[in-house]
Design an enzyme around this catalytic site. Structure first.
Site, PDB file in Angstrom:
ATOM      1  N   CYS A 106       0.744  -1.225   0.076  1.00 31.76           N
ATOM      2  CA  CYS A 106      -0.056  -0.132   0.020  1.00 31.76           C
ATOM      3  C   CYS A 106       0.968   1.294  -0.106  1.00 31.76           C
ATOM      4  CB  CYS A 106      -0.779  -0.040   1.399  1.00 31.76           C
ATOM      5  SG  CYS A 106      -1.953   1.276   1.486  1.00 31.76           S
ATOM      6  N   GLU A 149      -9.209  -1.312  -1.936  1.00 31.86           N
ATOM      7  CA  GLU A 149      -9.201   0.051  -1.915  1.00 31.86           C
ATOM      8  C   GLU A 149     -10.387   0.621  -1.410  1.00 31.86           C
ATOM      9  OE1 GLU A 149      -6.596   1.886  -3.158  1.00 31.86           O
ATOM     10  OE2 GLU A 149      -5.662   0.107  -4.172  1.00 31.86           O
ATOM     11  N   HIS A 152     -10.124   1.289   2.545  1.00 27.27           N
ATOM     12  CA  HIS A 152      -9.719   2.763   2.757  1.00 27.27           C
ATOM     13  C   HIS A 152     -10.590   3.676   3.005  1.00 27.27           C
ATOM     14  CE1 HIS A 152      -5.371   2.731   2.124  1.00 27.27           C
ATOM     15  NE2 HIS A 152      -5.353   1.994   0.888  1.00 27.27           N
TER      16      HIS A 152
HETATM   17 NI    NI Z   1      -3.734   1.158  -0.066  1.00 24.79          NI
END
Ligand code: NI
Length: 184
Positions: A106, A149, A152
């Site tokens: 990440c 994703e 997040h």
């Molecule tokens: Ni990430």
């Protein structure tokens, strides 16, 4: 168009849930998406979520993995064959309970990678940059990228999803013994 600063693990913007986008066609969202694309490409990432650039809104972008594209990329990063997906207000529905383990990295956790369990099969939907609704089935690394994703947007970084922290470490060290991991 601009390259934005990427928040790193520990920054509060990465821990709080992001807000839904009221108007996906708004000019500020178009600008955000353009800047996120520039930022992701500059950082050579596979995907990026808005909180990673300090914007707590539900927007993610990612490259859909294409079979064999990783080898091509290493030879010539400019010949990127992977389509880019932009999702505003994305939603994920797991299809079945099956989970797979694989390496993740990440841009907000630089230099590290870890082995993360994810749903093997999902359906995801969201609004694209042109306002159309995207709905797709995904499996394998494609499903993994989407789950990473979208996490997040709920304030979750991949180490929080790990079940075996002995499989977490510096990319340089782990690559000597294990497979490769992309920067999500
Ligand atoms: Ni990430």
């Amino acid at each position: 168009m601009a390259i934005l600063k990427i928040a790193r693990m520990g920054h509060p913007v990465l821990r709080r849930p992001a807000e839904p986008v009221a108007d996906p066609g708004a000019s500020e969202i178009k600008r955000l998406i353009a800047d996120m694309i520039d930022t992701m490409h500059d950082a050579q990432g596979v995907g990026l979520a808005a909180p990673q650039v300090h914007v707590a809104k539900r927007v993610v972008i990612f490259h859909e993995p294409v079979e064999g594209s990783e080898e091509e990329m290493e030879d010539d990063p400019s010949s990127d064959p992977r389509p880019l997906t932009i999702l505003v207000n994305p939603e994920i529905e797991p299809l079945g309970e099956e989970r797979t383990l694989d390496w993740e990295a990440c841009l907000s956790v630089p230099g590290l990678m870890g082995m993360v369990p994810r749903f093997a099969h999902i359906r995801y939907r969201g609004v694209a940059a042109d306002g159309t609704v995207v709905e797709r089935l995904a499996e394998g690394f494609h499903a993994r990228v989407v789950q990473h994703e979208c996490d997040h947007l709920d304030g979750l970084l991949y180490p929080l999803r790990m079940t075996d922290l002995s499989q977490f470490g510096f990319v340089e060290e782990l690559r000597r013994a294990a497979g490769v991991g992309g920067e999500l």
